[in-house]
Structure formats: structure tokens, C-alpha cells
Design a protein around this motif. Structure first.
Motif, PDB file in Angstrom:
ATOM      1  N   PRO A  19       9.496   3.839   5.281  1.00  0.00           N
ATOM      2  CA  PRO A  19       8.082   3.648   4.906  1.00  0.00           C
ATOM      3  C   PRO A  19       7.587   2.236   5.175  1.00  0.00           C
ATOM      4  CG  PRO A  19       9.476   3.781   2.946  1.00  0.00           C
ATOM      5  CD  PRO A  19      10.332   4.162   4.114  1.00  0.00           C
ATOM      6  N   ALA A  20       8.519   1.276   5.337  1.00  0.00           N
ATOM      7  CA  ALA A  20       8.105  -0.093   5.649  1.00  0.00           C
ATOM      8  C   ALA A  20       7.363  -0.172   6.978  1.00  0.00           C
ATOM      9  CB  ALA A  20       9.320  -1.019   5.661  1.00  0.00           C
ATOM     10  N   LEU A  21       7.569   0.840   7.847  1.00  0.00           N
ATOM     11  CA  LEU A  21       6.866   0.851   9.135  1.00  0.00           C
ATOM     12  C   LEU A  21       5.367   1.076   8.972  1.00  0.00           C
ATOM     13  CD1 LEU A  21       9.416   2.850  11.331  1.00  0.00           C
ATOM     14  CD2 LEU A  21       8.811   0.421  11.535  1.00  0.00           C
ATOM     15  N   LEU A  22       4.946   1.485   7.777  1.00  0.00           N
ATOM     16  CA  LEU A  22       3.499   1.578   7.515  1.00  0.00           C
ATOM     17  C   LEU A  22       2.856   0.202   7.436  1.00  0.00           C
ATOM     18  CD1 LEU A  22       3.479   4.442   4.857  1.00  0.00           C
ATOM     19  CD2 LEU A  22       2.379   4.524   7.110  1.00  0.00           C
ATOM     20  N   GLY A  23       3.661  -0.804   7.124  1.00  0.00           N
ATOM     21  CA  GLY A  23       3.110  -2.152   7.017  1.00  0.00           C
ATOM     22  C   GLY A  23       1.973  -2.201   6.018  1.00  0.00           C
ATOM     23  N   ASP A  24       0.845  -2.772   6.424  1.00  0.00           N
ATOM     24  CA  ASP A  24      -0.339  -2.867   5.560  1.00  0.00           C
ATOM     25  C   ASP A  24      -1.369  -1.806   5.913  1.00  0.00           C
ATOM     26  OD1 ASP A  24       0.644  -5.039   4.127  1.00  0.00           O
ATOM     27  OD2 ASP A  24      -0.079  -6.474   5.627  1.00  0.00           O
ATOM     28  N   PHE A  25      -0.924  -0.710   6.517  1.00  0.00           N
ATOM     29  CA  PHE A  25      -1.858   0.328   6.948  1.00  0.00           C
ATOM     30  C   PHE A  25      -2.621   0.926   5.766  1.00  0.00           C
ATOM     31  CE2 PHE A  25      -2.487   4.961   7.811  1.00  0.00           C
ATOM     32  CZ  PHE A  25      -3.510   4.838   8.748  1.00  0.00           C
ATOM     33  N   LEU A  26      -1.925   1.259   4.681  1.00  0.00           N
ATOM     34  CA  LEU A  26      -2.603   1.895   3.553  1.00  0.00           C
ATOM     35  C   LEU A  26      -3.628   0.970   2.894  1.00  0.00           C
ATOM     36  CD1 LEU A  26       0.329   3.934   1.956  1.00  0.00           C
ATOM     37  CD2 LEU A  26      -1.592   4.772   3.335  1.00  0.00           C
ATOM     38  N   PRO A  27      -3.292  -0.283   2.574  1.00  0.00           N
ATOM     39  CA  PRO A  27      -4.322  -1.173   2.027  1.00  0.00           C
ATOM     40  C   PRO A  27      -5.498  -1.361   2.976  1.00  0.00           C
ATOM     41  CG  PRO A  27      -2.136  -2.095   1.686  1.00  0.00           C
ATOM     42  CD  PRO A  27      -1.965  -0.922   2.584  1.00  0.00           C
ATOM     43  N   ALA A  28      -5.218  -1.381   4.292  1.00  0.00           N
ATOM     44  CA  ALA A  28      -6.293  -1.554   5.266  1.00  0.00           C
ATOM     45  C   ALA A  28      -7.235  -0.353   5.247  1.00  0.00           C
ATOM     46  CB  ALA A  28      -5.708  -1.741   6.665  1.00  0.00           C
ATOM     47  N   VAL A  29      -6.677   0.854   5.116  1.00  0.00           N
ATOM     48  CA  VAL A  29      -7.520   2.053   5.065  1.00  0.00           C
ATOM     49  C   VAL A  29      -8.366   2.052   3.794  1.00  0.00           C
ATOM     50  CG1 VAL A  29      -7.514   4.578   4.931  1.00  0.00           C
ATOM     51  CG2 VAL A  29      -5.936   3.396   6.489  1.00  0.00           C
ATOM     52  N   VAL A  30      -7.762   1.647   2.683  1.00  0.00           N
ATOM     53  CA  VAL A  30      -8.510   1.580   1.428  1.00  0.00           C
ATOM     54  C   VAL A  30      -9.675   0.612   1.554  1.00  0.00           C
ATOM     55  CG1 VAL A  30      -8.389   0.881  -0.999  1.00  0.00           C
ATOM     56  CG2 VAL A  30      -6.520   2.237   0.005  1.00  0.00           C
ATOM     57  N   ALA A  31      -9.410  -0.576   2.138  1.00  0.00           N
ATOM     58  CA  ALA A  31     -10.471  -1.579   2.292  1.00  0.00           C
ATOM     59  C   ALA A  31     -11.549  -1.095   3.236  1.00  0.00           C
ATOM     60  CB  ALA A  31      -9.860  -2.885   2.798  1.00  0.00           C
ATOM     61  N   ALA A  32     -11.152  -0.426   4.334  1.00  0.00           N
ATOM     62  CA  ALA A  32     -12.138   0.058   5.296  1.00  0.00           C
ATOM     63  C   ALA A  32     -13.011   1.146   4.672  1.00  0.00           C
ATOM     64  CB  ALA A  32     -11.422   0.593   6.534  1.00  0.00           C
ATOM     65  N   THR A  33     -12.398   2.003   3.866  1.00  0.00           N
ATOM     66  CA  THR A  33     -13.154   3.074   3.224  1.00  0.00           C
ATOM     67  C   THR A  33     -14.147   2.513   2.213  1.00  0.00           C
ATOM     68  OG1 THR A  33     -11.242   4.565   3.475  1.00  0.00           O
ATOM     69  CG2 THR A  33     -12.947   5.209   1.889  1.00  0.00           C
ATOM     70  N   VAL A  79      -8.516   7.902  -3.088  1.00  0.00           N
ATOM     71  CA  VAL A  79      -9.466   6.790  -2.941  1.00  0.00           C
ATOM     72  C   VAL A  79     -10.575   6.958  -3.993  1.00  0.00           C
ATOM     73  CG1 VAL A  79      -8.996   6.423  -0.489  1.00  0.00           C
ATOM     74  CG2 VAL A  79     -10.795   8.019  -1.179  1.00  0.00           C
ATOM     75  N   PRO A  80     -11.077   5.845  -4.527  1.00  0.00           N
ATOM     76  CA  PRO A  80     -12.075   5.927  -5.611  1.00  0.00           C
ATOM     77  C   PRO A  80     -13.297   6.749  -5.242  1.00  0.00           C
ATOM     78  CG  PRO A  80     -11.223   3.695  -5.397  1.00  0.00           C
ATOM     79  CD  PRO A  80     -10.689   4.459  -4.233  1.00  0.00           C
ATOM     80  N   GLU A  81     -13.734   6.686  -4.006  1.00  0.00           N
ATOM     81  CA  GLU A  81     -14.942   7.399  -3.591  1.00  0.00           C
ATOM     82  C   GLU A  81     -14.766   8.917  -3.725  1.00  0.00           C
ATOM     83  OE1 GLU A  81     -15.046   3.391  -2.125  1.00  0.00           O
ATOM     84  OE2 GLU A  81     -13.505   4.960  -2.015  1.00  0.00           O
ATOM     85  N   VAL A  82     -13.536   9.409  -3.479  1.00  0.00           N
ATOM     86  CA  VAL A  82     -13.275  10.843  -3.622  1.00  0.00           C
ATOM     87  C   VAL A  82     -13.168  11.191  -5.099  1.00  0.00           C
ATOM     88  CG1 VAL A  82     -11.618  12.693  -3.166  1.00  0.00           C
ATOM     89  CG2 VAL A  82     -12.179  11.028  -1.378  1.00  0.00           C
ATOM     90  N   ALA A  83     -12.491  10.321  -5.867  1.00  0.00           N
ATOM     91  CA  ALA A  83     -12.325  10.570  -7.303  1.00  0.00           C
ATOM     92  C   ALA A  83     -13.661  10.610  -8.024  1.00  0.00           C
ATOM     93  CB  ALA A  83     -11.425   9.495  -7.913  1.00  0.00           C
ATOM     94  N   ALA A  84     -14.680   9.895  -7.492  1.00  0.00           N
ATOM     95  CA  ALA A  84     -15.996   9.863  -8.146  1.00  0.00           C
ATOM     96  C   ALA A  84     -16.660  11.236  -8.134  1.00  0.00           C
ATOM     97  CB  ALA A  84     -16.892   8.844  -7.449  1.00  0.00           C
ATOM     98  N   GLY A  85     -16.315  12.056  -7.150  1.00  0.00           N
ATOM     99  CA  GLY A  85     -16.801  13.429  -7.136  1.00  0.00           C
ATOM    100  C   GLY A  85     -18.158  13.623  -6.509  1.00  0.00           C
ATOM    101  N   ASP A  86     -18.878  12.559  -6.129  1.00  0.00           N
ATOM    102  CA  ASP A  86     -20.183  12.702  -5.499  1.00  0.00           C
ATOM    103  C   ASP A  86     -19.980  13.220  -4.071  1.00  0.00           C
ATOM    104  OD1 ASP A  86     -23.179  11.969  -5.438  1.00  0.00           O
ATOM    105  OD2 ASP A  86     -22.343  11.013  -3.634  1.00  0.00           O
ATOM    106  N   ALA A  87     -20.701  14.320  -3.743  1.00  0.00           N
ATOM    107  CA  ALA A  87     -20.475  14.976  -2.455  1.00  0.00           C
ATOM    108  C   ALA A  87     -20.722  14.041  -1.285  1.00  0.00           C
ATOM    109  CB  ALA A  87     -21.370  16.216  -2.348  1.00  0.00           C
ATOM    110  N   GLU A  88     -21.802  13.261  -1.365  1.00  0.00           N
ATOM    111  CA  GLU A  88     -22.135  12.368  -0.254  1.00  0.00           C
ATOM    112  C   GLU A  88     -21.073  11.298  -0.095  1.00  0.00           C
ATOM    113  OE1 GLU A  88     -24.161  11.390   3.029  1.00  0.00           O
ATOM    114  OE2 GLU A  88     -24.623  13.066   1.670  1.00  0.00           O
ATOM    115  N   ARG A  89     -20.611  10.762  -1.207  1.00  0.00           N
ATOM    116  CA  ARG A  89     -19.576   9.723  -1.149  1.00  0.00           C
ATOM    117  C   ARG A  89     -18.251  10.312  -0.655  1.00  0.00           C
ATOM    118  NH1 ARG A  89     -19.283   6.367  -6.593  1.00  0.00           N
ATOM    119  NH2 ARG A  89     -17.943   5.083  -5.246  1.00  0.00           N
ATOM    120  N   VAL A  90     -17.952  11.558  -1.031  1.00  0.00           N
ATOM    121  CA  VAL A  90     -16.718  12.201  -0.558  1.00  0.00           C
ATOM    122  C   VAL A  90     -16.755  12.376   0.949  1.00  0.00           C
ATOM    123  CG1 VAL A  90     -15.386  14.355  -0.598  1.00  0.00           C
ATOM    124  CG2 VAL A  90     -16.212  13.359  -2.738  1.00  0.00           C
TER     125      VAL A  90
END
Length: 387
Positions: A19-33, A79-90
């Protein structure tokens, strides 16, 4: 958000890829989202670096891509935007994650492929250097034992050399991939073959472990199948010929085996043998026959010179004698091989007996005549005059 947990689960999905091969991919996706943006240049460069590292480690590209895509879809649910449940944000979050995964995996694959190409070039360079050292013989060959083992060729046991030649040579657009395809086929069919295959001076040269006759025969069979598939055409038939040396032990013996295989190829061409891959051991008698050239010249001259007085020269009579002996002195089979009538064959044999004073069918004369005819074919006599 438990990114470590997501990375571990994605690793399991991908068959245990680190899993170390993911590097900072997950934090980068969170920030981009969160920012509604695409991955930045430095984030893409980090993905490419992970791809290069995976290639060097020998990780399969399919597994690497699976790691990243599994991480992306697992991340999306948290991701927080999905957890919020708003359709547009999802919808926005879904698009952002998919776009980040697309860009990140594209950079990952590019880095992997570039690094893989570098690894392959390095391997080819090492293989070339090992082959040249082995064929140089002597101390250079002995020093190549370690590097040869590093690329899978063990020289502590019997090793044979196979040389393949074709009029157009190897290395052109139609045959450049032949060494790699042949190595893969040999590894798949006979695991202990451990082949080292390269194109050298237009010839395809394969050095392989030969622990027993079955291993050598397996290599001959695979080479025949693979090269026929790559080079044979319905119009021209087989366009190549190969020869395999006797097995020998040790790095210093590879040069001797290579020379033996090349010489066997020359003999096979002169004799117009039908086998696609000849065994040098089967041609030993011809090598012995040619070791004392002055004596062989005398044998041919003293035995066959009278045939040159025949109408049309000696060529057709020598061809008839060669076919006659090759078929076990059976006139009907000789006729079939030469596309002649049996009557024409018997006439030619009678003419030979008349000219040279020896009966080709007489067992007492057969050995001398057969040896003289074989030598004439090997030396291209009478087209080529002796000194």
C-alpha cells in the motif's frame, strides 16, 4: 477519514501489493475533491514516481492499477461531500474523484512504462554483454558466469548453443521480436531451459541449459514451431535453418559450442538436409570426413573423375548416387525422390558402373562410393575445382 484503512483494503483487493505505493495519492484526491479541482502537477509527478518504483520492484501493472482504482472507489464513499448527502454535492464529488483517479492512474502508468522500458534496455544491454563475453571464450567467459546467473542462465551444468540462420537475416521489422518471443516460449514449455537469446551478426543465437536429451529436443521443437509461425509463408515455405551444438559444461565451453553449431549449419546447407534444426552430433561423420582435405580430394578425384565424361557432366550422376544411398539403395524410392522413372535410375546407375568400374550396388564398393559422393556434395565438386 481513515486513509490507512482504505489503503490496506485496496492492497488486499490488488492481491497484496504494497500500500506504500499509493504514496500521497489518497490525500491528494481528498484535497482535489474538496477544492473542486484536478490533481496538480506535483501530485501527478508523485503518481508517476510511484509507477517507476513499482516497475523497478517488478510489480505487475494490472495489480498496480487495481490498487489505485480500488483505493479511489473506497475513498469516494468516505469523502465529506458524499457523507453530507446533498445530491448535487455527491455528483460533484463523484466527478472529482473519478477525474482525479483518471489523471492519477494515467500518470502512474506512464511512469511505470517509462521505467519498465529503462529496465528492459538495461537487461538487453546486460544480456548482450554476457553473450559477447561467453562467445569471446577464455577468461572473459569465465568472468561472465556470475552475470549470466543473474539473468537466469546457470553455467554450472550442461549448456548447448542453438544458431538459426535465414537468407534475410534476423533483426528486421518482421523478426526483431523473435528473441523475446522465443525466450518466453522456452520458459513456458520447459522451465529449466533458462535461455539467453539474442540476434548476433544476423543470426539468432540461443544459449540454454541442456541437462538431458529431452531438454534439447524440447528446445528444437519450440524453436521450430515459433520460427515457422513468425517467418514461414505459404509461397516460400520454411525460410530458415538451425543447428544445435553438443551439450558442454562451463562458461568457457560456450564459444566451442557456438562454433560447432555454426559449422553444423554450413554442413546442413551443403547437404541440403531437410530437418529444420539439425543436431551437430548427427553430423560428426561429415566433420571427420573433412578433417583431412588432401585425402578427401584424392578420394573424390580418384573415384568420381570419370563421371565428368558423361553427357551433361557428373552432376546428375552424383545426385542419383546420393539419393540412391540415402534411400538404402532402393531404386524405386530413389526414382520417387528424384521424380524420375525407375528405368531412368537404373540406366544412370549402370552408366556410373560403366564409367568408374565400380558397381554402386556392390556392398564391397558401397562405402568408398558413398564417402566420395558425400565429400563431393560437401565440397561442391565438380563445380568447385580442388587446388
Amino acid at each position: 477519514m481513515a486513509l490507512d484503512r482504505i489503503a490496506a483494503a485496496a492492497s488486499s483487493d490488488a492481491g497484496g501489493v504494497d500500500p506504500a505505493l499509493l504514496g500521497d495519492f489518497l490525500p491528494a484526491v481528498v484535497a482535489a475533491t474538496a477544492g473542486g479541482r484536478r490533481l496538480r502537477k506535483r501530485e501527478l509527478e508523485a503518481c508517476a514516481a510511484s509507477g517507476r518504483l513499482a516497475a523497478v520492484r517488478g510489480v505487475a501493472l494490472r495489480a498496480l492499477v487495481d490498487l489505485y482504482l480500488s483505493a479511489a472507489w473506497r475513498l469516494w464513499r468516505d469523502v465529506p461531500e458524499v457523507a453530507a448527502g446533498d445530491a448535487e454535492r455527491v455528483r460533484g464529488a463523484a466527478l472529482a474523484v473519478l477525474r482525479a483517479a483518471d489523471d492519477g492512474v494515467a500518470a502512474l502508468v506512464e511512469g511505470f512504462q517509462l521505467a519498465r522500458a529503462d529496465v528492459i534496455r538495461l537487461q538487453e544491454s546486460v544480456k548482450h554483454d554476457v553473450m559477447e563475453a561467453l562467445l569471446a571464450g577464455g577468461q572473459q567467459a569465465i568472468e561472465a558466469t556470475g552475470p549470466a546467473a543473474d539473468i537466469g542462465l546457470t553455467l554450472s551444468g550442461p549448456v548447448a548453443v542453438l544458431v538459426v540462420r535465414r537468407p534475410a537475416g534476423f533483426g528486421g521489422p518482421d523478426t526483431a521480436a523473435a528473441p523475446g518471443r522465443l525466450e518466453r516460449a522456452l520458459q513456458g514449455r520447459h522451465g529449466d531451459a533458462q535461455p539467453l537469446t539474442l540476434i548476433r551478426s544476423g543470426d539468432l543465437v540461443c544459449v540454454f541449459a541442456a541437462p538431458d536429451a529431452a531438454a534439447v529436443q524440447s528446445v528444437r521443437d519450440v524453436v521450430t514451431r515459433e520460427l515457422d509461425e513468425q517467418t514461414r509463408s505459404a509461397r516460400d515455405g520454411r525460410s530458415w535453418r538451425g543447428a544445435v551444438s553438443s551439450p558442454r559444461i562451463g562458461a568457457a565451453a560456450v564459444r566451442t559450442s557456438h562454433d560447432e553449431a555454426r559449422y553444423a549449419l554450413d554442413l546442413a546447407d551443403r547437404l541440403a538436409l531437410e530437418q529444420p534444426v539439425v543436431d551437430a552430433r548427427d553430423l560428426t561423420i561429415y566433420r571427420v570426413l573433412l578433417q583431412d582435405l588432401p585425402a578427401v580430394h584424392d578420394l573424390v578425384r580418384s573415384t568420381l573423375t570419370p563421371l565428368t565424361r558423361a553427357r551433361g557432366g557428373a552432376g546428375h550422376l552424383i545426385e542419383t548416387l546420393d539419393a540412391y544411398y540415402a534411400t538404402g539403395c532402393v531404386a524405386t524410392e530413389t526414382a520417387a525422390r528424384l521424380n524420375l522413372s525407375v528405368r531412368a535410375v537404373t540406366y544412370r546407375l549402370a552408366r556410373v558402373a560403366e564409367l568408374i568400374g565400380r558397381d554402386p550396388a556392390d556392398p564391397a564398393e558401397r562405402l568408398t562410393l558413398h564417402a566420395a559422393v558425400t565429400a563431393a556434395r560437401l565440397l561442391d565438386w565438380p563445380a568447385t575445382a580442388f587446388d
